[in-house]
Write a protein that holds these residues in place. Structure first.
Motif, PDB file in Angstrom:
ATOM      1  N   ARG A  16       0.838  -1.193   0.000  1.00 28.00           N
ATOM      2  CA  ARG A  16       0.000   0.000   0.000  1.00 28.00           C
ATOM      3  C   ARG A  16       0.882   1.255   0.000  1.00 28.00           C
ATOM      4  O   ARG A  16       0.639   2.203  -0.753  1.00 28.00           O
ATOM      5  CB  ARG A  16      -0.923  -0.002   1.220  1.00 28.00           C
ATOM      6  N   ALA A  17       1.933   1.242   0.816  1.00 31.75           N
ATOM      7  CA  ALA A  17       2.861   2.375   0.859  1.00 31.75           C
ATOM      8  C   ALA A  17       3.555   2.549  -0.491  1.00 31.75           C
ATOM      9  O   ALA A  17       3.761   3.678  -0.945  1.00 31.75           O
ATOM     10  CB  ALA A  17       3.897   2.170   1.965  1.00 31.75           C
ATOM     11  N   GLU A  18       3.885   1.423  -1.124  1.00 30.12           N
ATOM     12  CA  GLU A  18       4.521   1.481  -2.439  1.00 30.12           C
ATOM     13  C   GLU A  18       3.597   2.167  -3.449  1.00 30.12           C
ATOM     14  O   GLU A  18       4.037   3.017  -4.237  1.00 30.12           O
ATOM     15  CB  GLU A  18       4.854   0.067  -2.914  1.00 30.12           C
ATOM     16  N   PRO A  76       1.322  21.031  -5.981  1.00 28.15           N
ATOM     17  CA  PRO A  76       1.865  21.906  -4.938  1.00 28.15           C
ATOM     18  C   PRO A  76       2.666  21.129  -3.885  1.00 28.15           C
ATOM     19  O   PRO A  76       2.349  19.980  -3.551  1.00 28.15           O
ATOM     20  CB  PRO A  76       0.618  22.520  -4.296  1.00 28.15           C
ATOM     21  N   CYS A  77       3.686  21.786  -3.352  1.00 25.38           N
ATOM     22  CA  CYS A  77       4.569  21.160  -2.360  1.00 25.38           C
ATOM     23  C   CYS A  77       3.813  20.721  -1.113  1.00 25.38           C
ATOM     24  O   CYS A  77       4.159  19.693  -0.519  1.00 25.38           O
ATOM     25  CB  CYS A  77       5.693  22.117  -1.986  1.00 25.38           C
ATOM     26  N   LEU A  78       2.797  21.457  -0.718  1.00 22.38           N
ATOM     27  CA  LEU A  78       2.032  21.076   0.458  1.00 22.38           C
ATOM     28  C   LEU A  78       1.365  19.717   0.246  1.00 22.38           C
ATOM     29  O   LEU A  78       1.391  18.856   1.131  1.00 22.38           O
ATOM     30  CB  LEU A  78       0.989  22.149   0.792  1.00 22.38           C
ATOM     31  N   ASP A  79       0.800  19.509  -0.937  1.00 27.46           N
ATOM     32  CA  ASP A  79       0.190  18.217  -1.259  1.00 27.46           C
ATOM     33  C   ASP A  79       1.234  17.103  -1.247  1.00 27.46           C
ATOM     34  O   ASP A  79       0.985  16.008  -0.740  1.00 27.46           O
ATOM     35  CB  ASP A  79      -0.483  18.259  -2.637  1.00 27.46           C
ATOM     36  N   LEU A  80       2.398  17.397  -1.808  1.00 27.30           N
ATOM     37  CA  LEU A  80       3.469  16.409  -1.862  1.00 27.30           C
ATOM     38  C   LEU A  80       3.949  16.041  -0.464  1.00 27.30           C
ATOM     39  O   LEU A  80       4.120  14.858  -0.147  1.00 27.30           O
ATOM     40  CB  LEU A  80       4.640  16.935  -2.691  1.00 27.30           C
ATOM     41  N   ALA A  81       4.156  17.058   0.362  1.00 26.11           N
ATOM     42  CA  ALA A  81       4.634  16.804   1.722  1.00 26.11           C
ATOM     43  C   ALA A  81       3.619  15.971   2.502  1.00 26.11           C
ATOM     44  O   ALA A  81       4.008  15.065   3.248  1.00 26.11           O
ATOM     45  CB  ALA A  81       4.903  18.126   2.437  1.00 26.11           C
ATOM     46  N   GLN A  82       2.348  16.259   2.319  1.00 25.12           N
ATOM     47  CA  GLN A  82       1.301  15.509   3.017  1.00 25.12           C
ATOM     48  C   GLN A  82       1.321  14.042   2.597  1.00 25.12           C
ATOM     49  O   GLN A  82       1.251  13.139   3.439  1.00 25.12           O
ATOM     50  CB  GLN A  82      -0.058  16.132   2.726  1.00 25.12           C
ATOM     51  N   GLN A  83       1.444  13.790   1.323  1.00 24.73           N
ATOM     52  CA  GLN A  83       1.455  12.418   0.831  1.00 24.73           C
ATOM     53  C   GLN A  83       2.732  11.685   1.235  1.00 24.73           C
ATOM     54  O   GLN A  83       2.700  10.501   1.574  1.00 24.73           O
ATOM     55  CB  GLN A  83       1.268  12.387  -0.680  1.00 24.73           C
ATOM     56  N   LEU A  84       3.861  12.382   1.201  1.00 25.92           N
ATOM     57  CA  LEU A  84       5.112  11.763   1.641  1.00 25.92           C
ATOM     58  C   LEU A  84       5.066  11.415   3.125  1.00 25.92           C
ATOM     59  O   LEU A  84       5.590  10.379   3.547  1.00 25.92           O
ATOM     60  CB  LEU A  84       6.295  12.687   1.359  1.00 25.92           C
ATOM     61  N   HIS A  85       4.417  12.257   3.895  1.00 26.67           N
ATOM     62  CA  HIS A  85       4.247  11.964   5.323  1.00 26.67           C
ATOM     63  C   HIS A  85       3.445  10.673   5.500  1.00 26.67           C
ATOM     64  O   HIS A  85       3.777   9.838   6.343  1.00 26.67           O
ATOM     65  CB  HIS A  85       3.560  13.133   6.023  1.00 26.67           C
ATOM     66  N   ALA A  86       2.400  10.498   4.709  1.00 29.77           N
ATOM     67  CA  ALA A  86       1.576   9.289   4.787  1.00 29.77           C
ATOM     68  C   ALA A  86       2.390   8.048   4.417  1.00 29.77           C
ATOM     69  O   ALA A  86       2.267   7.002   5.062  1.00 29.77           O
ATOM     70  CB  ALA A  86       0.357   9.418   3.877  1.00 29.77           C
ATOM     71  N   VAL A  87       3.238   8.162   3.408  1.00 26.73           N
ATOM     72  CA  VAL A  87       4.095   7.040   3.007  1.00 26.73           C
ATOM     73  C   VAL A  87       5.064   6.699   4.130  1.00 26.73           C
ATOM     74  O   VAL A  87       5.220   5.529   4.500  1.00 26.73           O
ATOM     75  CB  VAL A  87       4.867   7.372   1.703  1.00 26.73           C
ATOM     76  N   GLN A  88       5.686   7.718   4.681  1.00 25.47           N
ATOM     77  CA  GLN A  88       6.651   7.515   5.762  1.00 25.47           C
ATOM     78  C   GLN A  88       5.982   6.870   6.970  1.00 25.47           C
ATOM     79  O   GLN A  88       6.529   5.950   7.572  1.00 25.47           O
ATOM     80  CB  GLN A  88       7.269   8.849   6.152  1.00 25.47           C
ATOM     81  N   LYS A  89       4.785   7.303   7.314  1.00 26.26           N
ATOM     82  CA  LYS A  89       4.054   6.748   8.455  1.00 26.26           C
ATOM     83  C   LYS A  89       3.716   5.279   8.200  1.00 26.26           C
ATOM     84  O   LYS A  89       3.849   4.436   9.096  1.00 26.26           O
ATOM     85  CB  LYS A  89       2.790   7.555   8.700  1.00 26.26           C
ATOM     86  N   ALA A  90       3.289   4.957   6.992  1.00 26.45           N
ATOM     87  CA  ALA A  90       2.938   3.577   6.658  1.00 26.45           C
ATOM     88  C   ALA A  90       4.157   2.657   6.783  1.00 26.45           C
ATOM     89  O   ALA A  90       4.061   1.552   7.323  1.00 26.45           O
ATOM     90  CB  ALA A  90       2.360   3.500   5.239  1.00 26.45           C
ATOM     91  N   ILE A  91       5.300   3.120   6.305  1.00 21.16           N
ATOM     92  CA  ILE A  91       6.520   2.317   6.406  1.00 21.16           C
ATOM     93  C   ILE A  91       6.946   2.184   7.863  1.00 21.16           C
ATOM     94  O   ILE A  91       7.332   1.102   8.314  1.00 21.16           O
ATOM     95  CB  ILE A  91       7.643   2.927   5.538  1.00 21.16           C
ATOM     96  N   SER A  92       6.832   3.251   8.606  1.00 17.91           N
ATOM     97  CA  SER A  92       7.191   3.219  10.028  1.00 17.91           C
ATOM     98  C   SER A  92       6.312   2.237  10.792  1.00 17.91           C
ATOM     99  O   SER A  92       6.800   1.474  11.640  1.00 17.91           O
ATOM    100  CB  SER A  92       7.065   4.619  10.616  1.00 17.91           C
TER     101      SER A  92
END
Length: 92
Positions: A19-21, A36-52
């Protein structure tokens, strides 16, 4: 080749990582689309949280199934020590 080292939680962990992939691939698409960078940062945070969370589940599984068995202890003090280690491992 050695025997596979599988636990009952591994399929769920693999599912989380897949799912993170998928989310990460979407973030790459978003970057290429110029989102927009805000959208990107939000999605990257979700990926990082899923992996964590997948990592935490794997560590807890290892503690429960490998370290506990290795210690050959199943008494209340062993269970308490394992519980404390699981709690502190969230800070890794």
């Amino acid at each position: 080749m050695s025997d596979p080292h599988l636990h009952s939680t591994h399929p769920q962990i693999a599912k989380r990582l897949k799912r993170a992939e998928g989310h990460l691939r979407r973030v790459i698409d978003m970057i290429e689309e110029g989102r927009p960078c805000l959208d990107l940062a939000q999605q990257l945070h979700a990926v990082q949280k899923a992996i964590s969370e997948a990592k935490k589940a794997l560590i807890h599984d290892h503690i429960e199934h490998c370290l506990d068995v290795s210690a050959n202890g199943h008494g209340s003090s062993t269970a308490r020590a394992v519980g404390e280690f699981k709690t502190i491992s969230k800070y890794l």
